[in-house]
Design a protein around this motif. Sequence first.
Motif, PDB file in Angstrom:
ATOM      1  N   ARG B 149       0.948  -1.284   0.019  1.00 15.75           N
ATOM      2  CA  ARG B 149       0.053   0.110  -0.045  1.00 15.75           C
ATOM      3  C   ARG B 149       1.029   1.075  -0.013  1.00 15.75           C
ATOM      4  O   ARG B 149       0.696   2.190  -0.821  1.00 15.75           O
ATOM      5  CB  ARG B 149      -0.907   0.084   1.321  1.00 15.75           C
ATOM      6  N   ASP B 150       1.841   1.388   0.946  1.00 13.57           N
ATOM      7  CA  ASP B 150       2.528   2.534   1.046  1.00 13.57           C
ATOM      8  C   ASP B 150       3.489   2.724  -0.431  1.00 13.57           C
ATOM      9  O   ASP B 150       3.904   3.862  -0.860  1.00 13.57           O
ATOM     10  CB  ASP B 150       3.714   2.570   2.076  1.00 13.57           C
ATOM     11  N   ASN B 151       3.752   1.421  -1.064  1.00 18.39           N
ATOM     12  CA  ASN B 151       4.478   1.703  -2.354  1.00 18.39           C
ATOM     13  C   ASN B 151       3.747   2.437  -3.325  1.00 18.39           C
ATOM     14  O   ASN B 151       3.885   3.342  -4.022  1.00 18.39           O
ATOM     15  CB  ASN B 151       4.716   0.115  -2.803  1.00 18.39           C
ATOM     16  N   LEU B 152       2.183   2.217  -3.055  1.00 22.27           N
ATOM     17  CA  LEU B 152       1.400   2.848  -4.486  1.00 22.27           C
ATOM     18  C   LEU B 152       1.147   4.340  -3.816  1.00 22.27           C
ATOM     19  O   LEU B 152       0.627   5.176  -4.496  1.00 22.27           O
ATOM     20  CB  LEU B 152      -0.046   1.932  -4.352  1.00 22.27           C
ATOM     21  N   LEU B 153       1.203   4.434  -2.662  1.00 25.49           N
ATOM     22  CA  LEU B 153       0.695   5.962  -2.141  1.00 25.49           C
ATOM     23  C   LEU B 153       1.891   7.137  -2.142  1.00 25.49           C
ATOM     24  O   LEU B 153       1.717   7.963  -1.816  1.00 25.49           O
ATOM     25  CB  LEU B 153       0.392   5.809  -0.666  1.00 25.49           C
ATOM     26  N   ASP B 154       3.074   6.498  -2.483  1.00 26.69           N
ATOM     27  CA  ASP B 154       4.256   7.427  -2.709  1.00 26.69           C
ATOM     28  C   ASP B 154       5.115   7.099  -3.852  1.00 26.69           C
ATOM     29  O   ASP B 154       5.776   6.329  -3.916  1.00 26.69           O
ATOM     30  CB  ASP B 154       5.322   7.393  -1.349  1.00 26.69           C
ATOM     31  N   LEU B 155       4.475   7.718  -4.953  1.00 30.61           N
ATOM     32  CA  LEU B 155       4.583   7.392  -6.064  1.00 30.61           C
ATOM     33  C   LEU B 155       6.262   7.946  -6.607  1.00 30.61           C
ATOM     34  O   LEU B 155       6.758   7.710  -7.581  1.00 30.61           O
ATOM     35  CB  LEU B 155       3.757   7.887  -7.289  1.00 30.61           C
ATOM     36  N   THR B 156       6.904   8.745  -5.351  1.00 28.89           N
ATOM     37  CA  THR B 156       8.320   9.141  -6.099  1.00 28.89           C
ATOM     38  C   THR B 156       9.147   8.269  -6.046  1.00 28.89           C
ATOM     39  O   THR B 156      10.159   8.213  -6.879  1.00 28.89           O
ATOM     40  CB  THR B 156       8.618  10.161  -4.819  1.00 28.89           C
ATOM     41  N   HIS B 157       8.932   6.853  -5.631  1.00 29.59           N
ATOM     42  CA  HIS B 157       9.847   5.723  -5.744  1.00 29.59           C
ATOM     43  C   HIS B 157       9.983   5.635  -7.177  1.00 29.59           C
ATOM     44  O   HIS B 157      10.955   4.937  -7.590  1.00 29.59           O
ATOM     45  CB  HIS B 157       9.214   4.574  -5.128  1.00 29.59           C
ATOM     46  N   ALA B 158       8.942   5.810  -7.968  1.00 31.46           N
ATOM     47  CA  ALA B 158       9.159   5.484  -9.433  1.00 31.46           C
ATOM     48  C   ALA B 158      10.436   5.914 -10.237  1.00 31.46           C
ATOM     49  O   ALA B 158      11.041   5.575 -11.012  1.00 31.46           O
ATOM     50  CB  ALA B 158       7.921   6.260 -10.477  1.00 31.46           C
ATOM     51  N   PRO B 175       5.298  18.462  -5.718  1.00 33.77           N
ATOM     52  CA  PRO B 175       4.515  18.103  -4.270  1.00 33.77           C
ATOM     53  C   PRO B 175       3.253  17.504  -4.353  1.00 33.77           C
ATOM     54  O   PRO B 175       2.420  17.822  -5.268  1.00 33.77           O
ATOM     55  CB  PRO B 175       4.414  19.379  -3.243  1.00 33.77           C
ATOM     56  N   ILE B 176       2.901  16.872  -3.460  1.00 36.84           N
ATOM     57  CA  ILE B 176       1.706  16.172  -3.106  1.00 36.84           C
ATOM     58  C   ILE B 176       0.532  16.983  -2.431  1.00 36.84           C
ATOM     59  O   ILE B 176       1.059  17.643  -1.583  1.00 36.84           O
ATOM     60  CB  ILE B 176       1.577  14.768  -2.968  1.00 36.84           C
ATOM     61  N   SER B 177      -0.633  16.855  -2.669  1.00 38.90           N
ATOM     62  CA  SER B 177      -1.580  17.019  -1.481  1.00 38.90           C
ATOM     63  C   SER B 177      -2.393  15.864  -1.279  1.00 38.90           C
ATOM     64  O   SER B 177      -2.673  14.943  -1.940  1.00 38.90           O
ATOM     65  CB  SER B 177      -2.608  18.210  -2.109  1.00 38.90           C
ATOM     66  N   THR B 178      -2.676  15.784   0.113  1.00 37.32           N
ATOM     67  CA  THR B 178      -3.515  14.488   0.621  1.00 37.32           C
ATOM     68  C   THR B 178      -4.666  14.992   1.451  1.00 37.32           C
ATOM     69  O   THR B 178      -4.685  16.289   2.165  1.00 37.32           O
ATOM     70  CB  THR B 178      -2.439  14.055   1.674  1.00 37.32           C
ATOM     71  N   GLU B 179      -5.564  14.199   1.170  1.00 39.30           N
ATOM     72  CA  GLU B 179      -6.950  14.791   1.954  1.00 39.30           C
ATOM     73  C   GLU B 179      -7.668  13.279   2.333  1.00 39.30           C
ATOM     74  O   GLU B 179      -7.414  12.535   1.525  1.00 39.30           O
ATOM     75  CB  GLU B 179      -7.531  15.556   0.977  1.00 39.30           C
ATOM     76  N   ALA B 180      -8.426  13.542   3.325  1.00 35.67           N
ATOM     77  CA  ALA B 180      -9.616  12.606   3.551  1.00 35.67           C
ATOM     78  C   ALA B 180     -10.561  12.694   2.483  1.00 35.67           C
ATOM     79  O   ALA B 180     -10.946  13.690   1.948  1.00 35.67           O
ATOM     80  CB  ALA B 180     -10.030  12.669   4.941  1.00 35.67           C
ATOM     81  N   ARG B 181     -10.973  11.395   2.020  1.00 37.24           N
ATOM     82  CA  ARG B 181     -12.023  11.379   1.158  1.00 37.24           C
ATOM     83  C   ARG B 181     -12.946  10.051   1.468  1.00 37.24           C
ATOM     84  O   ARG B 181     -12.432   8.967   1.324  1.00 37.24           O
ATOM     85  CB  ARG B 181     -11.390  11.043  -0.256  1.00 37.24           C
ATOM     86  N   GLY B 182     -14.190  10.240   1.800  1.00 37.67           N
ATOM     87  CA  GLY B 182     -15.080   9.188   2.346  1.00 37.67           C
ATOM     88  C   GLY B 182     -14.593   8.515   3.231  1.00 37.67           C
ATOM     89  O   GLY B 182     -13.769   9.073   4.306  1.00 37.67           O
ATOM     90  N   ARG B 183     -14.206   7.267   3.277  1.00 40.39           N
ATOM     91  CA  ARG B 183     -13.654   6.412   4.340  1.00 40.39           C
ATOM     92  C   ARG B 183     -12.118   6.316   4.161  1.00 40.39           C
ATOM     93  O   ARG B 183     -11.424   5.583   4.802  1.00 40.39           O
ATOM     94  CB  ARG B 183     -13.852   4.934   4.314  1.00 40.39           C
ATOM     95  N   ARG B 314       8.285  14.862   2.850  1.00 38.62           N
ATOM     96  CA  ARG B 314       7.026  15.344   2.239  1.00 38.62           C
ATOM     97  C   ARG B 314       6.219  14.645   1.422  1.00 38.62           C
ATOM     98  O   ARG B 314       4.993  15.147   1.344  1.00 38.62           O
ATOM     99  CB  ARG B 314       7.680  16.697   1.440  1.00 38.62           C
ATOM    100  N   ASN B 315       6.424  13.735   0.887  1.00 39.99           N
ATOM    101  CA  ASN B 315       5.969  12.878   0.125  1.00 39.99           C
ATOM    102  C   ASN B 315       5.136  11.598   0.856  1.00 39.99           C
ATOM    103  O   ASN B 315       4.466  11.030   0.155  1.00 39.99           O
ATOM    104  CB  ASN B 315       6.815  12.090  -1.076  1.00 39.99           C
ATOM    105  N   ASP B 316       5.304  11.415   2.279  1.00 42.97           N
ATOM    106  CA  ASP B 316       4.567  10.431   2.742  1.00 42.97           C
ATOM    107  C   ASP B 316       3.342  10.828   3.357  1.00 42.97           C
ATOM    108  O   ASP B 316       2.856  10.054   3.954  1.00 42.97           O
ATOM    109  CB  ASP B 316       5.678  10.195   4.083  1.00 42.97           C
ATOM    110  N   GLY B 317       2.975  11.660   2.821  1.00 42.07           N
ATOM    111  CA  GLY B 317       1.388  12.300   3.577  1.00 42.07           C
ATOM    112  C   GLY B 317       0.476  11.279   3.348  1.00 42.07           C
ATOM    113  O   GLY B 317      -0.192  10.810   4.409  1.00 42.07           O
TER     114      GLY B 317
ATOM    115  N   PRO C  83      15.007  13.664  -1.816  1.00 44.02           N
ATOM    116  CA  PRO C  83      14.399  14.043  -2.902  1.00 44.02           C
ATOM    117  C   PRO C  83      13.144  14.948  -2.650  1.00 44.02           C
ATOM    118  O   PRO C  83      12.119  14.324  -1.931  1.00 44.02           O
ATOM    119  CB  PRO C  83      14.022  12.852  -3.858  1.00 44.02           C
ATOM    120  N   GLY C  84      12.760  15.839  -3.482  1.00 42.05           N
ATOM    121  CA  GLY C  84      11.785  16.702  -3.199  1.00 42.05           C
ATOM    122  C   GLY C  84      11.373  17.528  -1.950  1.00 42.05           C
ATOM    123  O   GLY C  84      10.460  18.229  -1.563  1.00 42.05           O
ATOM    124  N   THR C  85      12.739  17.648  -1.286  1.00 42.04           N
ATOM    125  CA  THR C  85      12.505  18.485  -0.006  1.00 42.04           C
ATOM    126  C   THR C  85      14.151  19.175   0.311  1.00 42.04           C
ATOM    127  O   THR C  85      14.892  18.445  -0.165  1.00 42.04           O
ATOM    128  CB  THR C  85      12.109  17.678   1.299  1.00 42.04           C
TER     129      THR C  85
END
Lengths: 340, 340, 340
Positions: B149-158, B175-183, B314-317, C83-85
Motif C-alpha cells: 500500500r505504501d509503495n502505491l501511495l508514494d509514487l516518488t519511488h518511480a 509536491p503532493i496534496s493529501t486529503e481524507a475522502r469518504g472512508r 514531504r511525500n509520505d502524506g 528528493p523533493g525536500t
Amino acid sequence: MFLRNEWYVAGFGHEFGERPLQRWLLGEPLVLYRGASGGVVILEDRCPHRGAPISAGEVCGDAIACGYHGFTFDPSGACIHIPGTSTIPREARVRAYPAIERWGWVFVWMGEAAQADQARLPDYHWLVEPGWEGRSEYLSVKANYGLVRDNLLDLTHARYVHRKTLGTAAVTDHPISTEARGRGVRVTRVMTDIEPSPFFKRMGGFTGQVNHHQQIDFAPPCHVVINTRVSSVTGSHENRSAQFHVLNALTPENARSTHYFWGLVRNFALGDEAVTQMQQRLNRETFFEDLAILEQQQVLLDCKPAGWRPVATRNDGGCVQAERLMSRLIEAEIQARNEQ
Amino acid sequence: MFLRNEWYVAGFGHEFGERPLQRWLLGEPLVLYRGASGGVVILEDRCPHRGAPISAGEVCGDAIACGYHGFTFDPSGACIHIPGTSTIPREARVRAYPAIERWGWVFVWMGEAAQADQARLPDYHWLVEPGWEGRSEYLSVKANYGLVRDNLLDLTHARYVHRKTLGTAAVTDHPISTEARGRGVRVTRVMTDIEPSPFFKRMGGFTGQVNHHQQIDFAPPCHVVINTRVSSVTGSHENRSAQFHVLNALTPENARSTHYFWGLVRNFALGDEAVTQMQQRLNRETFFEDLAILEQQQVLLDCKPAGWRPVATRNDGGCVQAERLMSRLIEAEIQARNEQ
Amino acid sequence: MFLRNEWYVAGFGHEFGERPLQRWLLGEPLVLYRGASGGVVILEDRCPHRGAPISAGEVCGDAIACGYHGFTFDPSGACIHIPGTSTIPREARVRAYPAIERWGWVFVWMGEAAQADQARLPDYHWLVEPGWEGRSEYLSVKANYGLVRDNLLDLTHARYVHRKTLGTAAVTDHPISTEARGRGVRVTRVMTDIEPSPFFKRMGGFTGQVNHHQQIDFAPPCHVVINTRVSSVTGSHENRSAQFHVLNALTPENARSTHYFWGLVRNFALGDEAVTQMQQRLNRETFFEDLAILEQQQVLLDCKPAGWRPVATRNDGGCVQAERLMSRLIEAEIQARNEQ
C-alpha cells in the motif's frame, strides 16, 4: 509427548551395514550400523566430545569411531578409545538403544534399556511366514504419526481418497465394530455380497460379487496390521479367495514427521514376481494419495483455532479408542517417570 | 491484526470453478469453488471431522464433499451428509464467508456475516466500464500488505525503482496534496509541462511536453486506485491525451505475504490487443521491480532494532494518513468486538 | 552474544565497487561499496526513511542513494539529500562502520566508531609479503563461527575428517602445547621424523621422513593463522623444506552462519601458477570435508539435551582456552556497556 518404553521400527535390516546411517527418531539423532559380528547397533548420534555426528565416521569391528576426532564407542555406548590419550573420562559415552532384528525389520527400544522387553515386540511375522509373499517399503510423511494411524483405522477414506483404486461405496455402507484387544484396539468391518474394488479385481482376478472382511489391529505405540480377506460369495460362478496383510509401522521422526515403514504380503499367486511388483506399485500409489491429504491435514491442524475439536462420526470408533489408549499410556508413563 | 469486517478480493471469477481451490487469506485456509447454480462459494477449508482439506474433495451440485471422508457441506457451511450415518451433529459445520462476484473479481467478507454490507464494496467498476479496456493479473508478494500500500501511495519511488520505465525527475519535484475522502485517503500530484515518462512515450505516443495528473485513492482495508491522466500541454505541436487506472487489491495472505490482484485499464487504443499486451507486460515488469524492494524491506523491518521509527518526508502524506486511518479502524474493531 | 569492539573481515577488496553489495554481519544488514574517491564504505543497509535496502540503490560519487525513494547518504552515514525536500531531519542517518582495506581484505569495526583502533587489526600481512604466494577464497558455513574456530584449533581432526588428504596418525600421536600470546592463544605441535601427509607429498614433493611443525595463533574475535612448516629430517636423502600459512577470518553472519574468508600462502614454488591452483583446490576440498561435519554439528548442538557439556581431551587445550578467553572478553564488553 512420545511413549518411550516401546518398540519402534528403526529401519530395515538391509539398511544396517558397514556404512553408518543417521536417522532421527522421536526428535533424537541416532546412528545405525552393523558391527563386524553381524549385530545391529543403534547409538545416540551426538559425540560427547564436541557434539559431532558419529555417523560421519567409520565402523571398526563392532565399534564405531566418530567422524570428527575419532572417539570410538562400542555397542554399549562406552567410549573405548580417545586418540592421543590413554585415560578415558567416565562421561565419555553415548546412549545405546536396545535393538532387535526380526523378520527383516529392526526394532528399537526408545525408553530405559533395563525395561526393554522382547515379549512386547509387535507382530509382523507374516513378513517371513511360509505361504505369504510380498515386500517392504519406506515413505517419509510430513505429518504426525497419529494422523497416519487414524488414516489406517478409518478405512472409509478409501471411498474418497482412493476412489479410483480401493474405493467402493460399500466401505461407508457397512458399519464397523471396535473392541479392545490385548494392549491394543481391533476394528472389524464385514461387507457381504459387494462388488470388489478395482484393486481386488486387478490383483485377485475377481469378476463377481464378493464378501470382504477388514480387520485392523492397532498396537501401541504405532503399529497397525490390516488383514483384508476377500472371497467369492457362495454360489457365485467363481470360487476365489484372496488375503492381504498390510503391515504398518509409523515411527515418529519428530512431532510433525513420520518414518512410514510398510509391508504388503498376500497368500496367493506365490512366486509370481509380476504380481508382487503390481501389488507394490498399486499400494505405493495409494499411499501417495494419503500423503497429500495427511500433510495438508498437519498444516491445517497446526493453525487450528483455539477450542477446535474434531467432530466424531460412526466410523471413528477405532480412531477414538486408539487416541484414548495412547493418552492413557502416555499419562501413565509420565507418572511412572515422576515417581522414580 | 487485520480488519475483519471488510471486503477483500479473494480471487478472479475465472478461478472459481468445479475444481476447488485452496487459498489462505488473513492467515486462514479457505476453499473457493463455483456451485452448479453458478454462484461463487467460499468456505473455511478445514473439515470439522478431522481437520482435512475440504478442497481436496469434489464439488457436488452447489455443495462440496471433503476429500478425506466425504463430509459434505452446502454453501452456508452446514454439513448435509456424513457417509455411513444419518444423524448429523450440530457442530459439523464450517464457516461460510459472504462472497460477491462483481466486475470479474470475487470479493469476500472476512468478518461477521451479519454485518456484510454490499454498499461498502470497493469500486473497481472500470474493469467492465465501456470506454475502458485492459486486463487483470495476480502477483504473490512476500511482504506485508501495508508495505505494498505504501509503495502505491508514494509514487516518488518511480524515479528510483522504475528509473528506466516510469521514472522522471518530475515526480519528486512536484509536491503532493493529501486529503481524507469518504472512508479513505486521496493523494494528488499535478505535474505541468514535463517530459513524459518512457511508459507514456511508448504507450500514449507522446513526443512533446505534457501535463501529468496523478490521483491515488486508498480505501480500507487494502484497495488502491491510481488514476493517471496525461495530456499534451496547450499549444504543443500535438494534441493527445491518455488515461490509465491502475486497480490494486492487496489481500493479506498472512502478516508477511500478500495476494496482489491488479488490473490496468486505459481509455484509448480500444480494441487494440497489441497495446493491451504491451501495457500488461510493461506494468508487470514494473511490479517485479517493486517486489524485489518490498520483499527485502520486509526482511529488514522484521529485524529492525528496538525503537526504530521511519523518518517521514514531504511525500509520505498519503502513507502516514493511511497508516493512521488503519490503526484507528483496527482499534475501533477490536473495541467493538470486546464490547459484544 | 558477539564481541562488537573488534575488527572483523567484511569482504575482499575486489568485492567493493560501484555496485553496492548487501552482506549481513553479526545479524545486521550492511551495504558495502567503494566511493568515487576510492575508499571502501560500510553502512547500515536499512534506510531510515522506510526500512528499504539502500544496497538496491546507486553509488553517487562517494555517497549512495537508497534504491527506494532516493535518500542519499555520505560515507559518515549522514543523509545529504532527500528528493523533493530541502530540509533534512536530524534522525535521517544510518550507522557507518569504520572500515579499513589492508592486504586486499577489508576489515570492519562492528562496535563504537570512537573506539576503532587500527593498532588492533589482526595480522594477515603474508597476503602481500614478498616471498609468499597464494590466494584468498570465500566459503559460507551454516554453523556458528566458534565451531569453525575450534575446528582449526584442534588439528587432530585431520586424521579423521581429512584422512585421504591431510591425515596421518602422527597428528594424534604428538601432544600439543598451549599458551596465552598477546590477546590470543597459541597452540604448538611438533612432529619429528614422521611420514609426510598426502598434501605435503604432493605440494612439497617430499618422499622421505620429515619434521612437521604446526603453530596455530588465535586472535579474538575470530582470526586464526596456521603456520605449517615441514622439512626433511637431518641426514635424509633429500633436503627440502616448505612452509604454508593458512589465514582464516571467521566472520559471524549470524549465530548459526559464518562468512569464512581464507587465504593460503606458501614460501616456495613462487610464480608457479599450477602449484597455486593445486594448493587452492586441495585446500578447498579439505574445507568442504569440514563443512559437512560443522553444519551437522550445529544441528546436533541446536537440540542438545539440557545439561549436555562437551567432554574435554588432551588435544582440546586451544579450544578450551579460546572459549574461556572469548567468554571473558564478552563479559567485559557487556559490563563496560552497562557502566556507560
